[in-house]
Design an enzyme around this catalytic site. Structure first.
Site, short mmCIF file in Angstrom:
data_model
loop_
_atom_site.label_atom_id
_atom_site.label_comp_id
_atom_site.label_asym_id
_atom_site.label_seq_id
_atom_site.Cartn_x
_atom_site.Cartn_y
_atom_site.Cartn_z
N GLY A 43 3.65 1.38 6.52
CA GLY A 43 2.63 1.79 5.56
C GLY A 43 1.46 2.45 6.26
O GLY A 43 1.19 2.17 7.43
N GLN A 48 -6.96 5.66 7.35
CA GLN A 48 -6.55 5.47 8.74
C GLN A 48 -6.42 6.78 9.51
O GLN A 48 -6.32 6.77 10.73
CB GLN A 48 -5.21 4.73 8.81
CG GLN A 48 -5.33 3.25 8.49
CD GLN A 48 -3.98 2.59 8.53
OE1 GLN A 48 -3.23 2.65 7.57
NE2 GLN A 48 -3.64 1.97 9.65
N CYS A 87 -0.85 -3.68 12.26
CA CYS A 87 -1.52 -2.50 11.68
C CYS A 87 -1.44 -1.36 12.69
O CYS A 87 -1.65 -1.58 13.88
CB CYS A 87 -2.98 -2.85 11.39
SG CYS A 87 -3.89 -1.51 10.61
N LEU A 88 -1.13 -0.16 12.20
CA LEU A 88 -1.04 1.00 13.10
C LEU A 88 -2.38 1.32 13.76
O LEU A 88 -2.42 2.00 14.78
CB LEU A 88 -0.50 2.23 12.36
CG LEU A 88 0.98 2.18 11.94
CD1 LEU A 88 1.35 3.42 11.15
CD2 LEU A 88 1.89 2.02 13.14
N HIS A 129 -1.69 -4.95 2.09
CA HIS A 129 -2.33 -4.58 3.36
C HIS A 129 -2.96 -3.18 3.26
O HIS A 129 -4.12 -2.98 3.63
CB HIS A 129 -1.28 -4.63 4.48
CG HIS A 129 -1.79 -4.18 5.82
ND1 HIS A 129 -1.94 -5.04 6.88
CD2 HIS A 129 -2.18 -2.96 6.27
CE1 HIS A 129 -2.41 -4.35 7.92
NE2 HIS A 129 -2.56 -3.09 7.58
N GLU A 130 -2.18 -2.23 2.73
CA GLU A 130 -2.68 -0.85 2.62
C GLU A 130 -3.80 -0.75 1.60
O GLU A 130 -4.78 -0.03 1.80
CB GLU A 130 -1.55 0.12 2.26
CG GLU A 130 -0.40 0.18 3.26
CD GLU A 130 -0.85 0.36 4.70
OE1 GLU A 130 -1.85 1.05 4.94
OE2 GLU A 130 -0.20 -0.23 5.59
N HIS A 133 -7.07 -1.49 3.02
CA HIS A 133 -7.66 -0.38 3.81
C HIS A 133 -8.57 0.49 2.93
O HIS A 133 -9.55 1.05 3.41
CB HIS A 133 -6.56 0.51 4.39
CG HIS A 133 -6.01 0.03 5.71
ND1 HIS A 133 -6.78 -0.10 6.83
CD2 HIS A 133 -4.75 -0.33 6.08
CE1 HIS A 133 -6.03 -0.52 7.84
NE2 HIS A 133 -4.79 -0.68 7.41
NI NI Z 1 -3.16 -1.31 8.54
#
Ligand code: NI
Length: 163
Positions: A43, A48, A87-88, A129-130, A133
């Protein structure tokens, strides 16, 4: 297009609604899917990559790629579940996070069509999670102060090794 790391202030901003689902959004989504593949993530939120607008994408295993534009989570189960999350924007570390097991989300698709989705399992987790953000919330915020400190120092150590 590149992914911002955890200390970037943009990740703490509240994203603003997408006003118009047009070709720019289509191009943005295509770029985001490319980036998601490159980093083998599940995701990614626009915030981000430094674009604080309310949209994110998911792609989990063989599930279809999904785009969520101006999403809202309208229902969450009382039942909670615990699962390892990463998380990326904070590569290399994971932590167990507790979240509702199932959710109902409403959003617009990349074609500008409204839809409602009932999600469970990993999809429900990734959506939550997304979604966080979009409000400038990171998964580490959900940890106790002690666990968060430990995770952050582990991340800093890994970053030094990579350099
Ligand atoms: Ni993340």
């Amino acid at each position: 297009m590149q992914i911002l790391m955890i200390d970037n202030e943009t990740l703490r901003q509240k994203s603003t609604p997408v006003k118009d689902i047009n070709e720019d959004i289509e191009t943005l989504l295509a770029g985001m899917f490319e980036l998601l593949d490159k980093h083998q993530g599940v995701g990614l939120a626009a915030a981000q990559i430094g674009i604080p607008q309310r949209l994110f994408i998911t792609r989990i295993g063989k599930d279809i790629p999904r785009a969520f534009i101006n999403p809202s989570i309208i229902e969450t189960s009382g039942e909670l579940t615990d699962y390892e999350e990463g998380c990326l924007s904070m590569p290399g570390v994971w932590a167990h996070i507790t979240r509702p097991k199932t959710i109902r989300v409403q959003a617009w698709s990349e074609k500008g069509k409204p839809f409602t989705l009932d999600a469970e399992g990993i999809l429900a987790r990734v959506i939550q999670h997304e979604y966080d953000h979009l409000d400038g919330t990171l998964f580490i915020d959900k940890l106790s102060a002690l666990k968060r400190e430990r995770l952050l120092s582990k991340y800093e150590r890994l970053k030094k090794i990579k350099k």
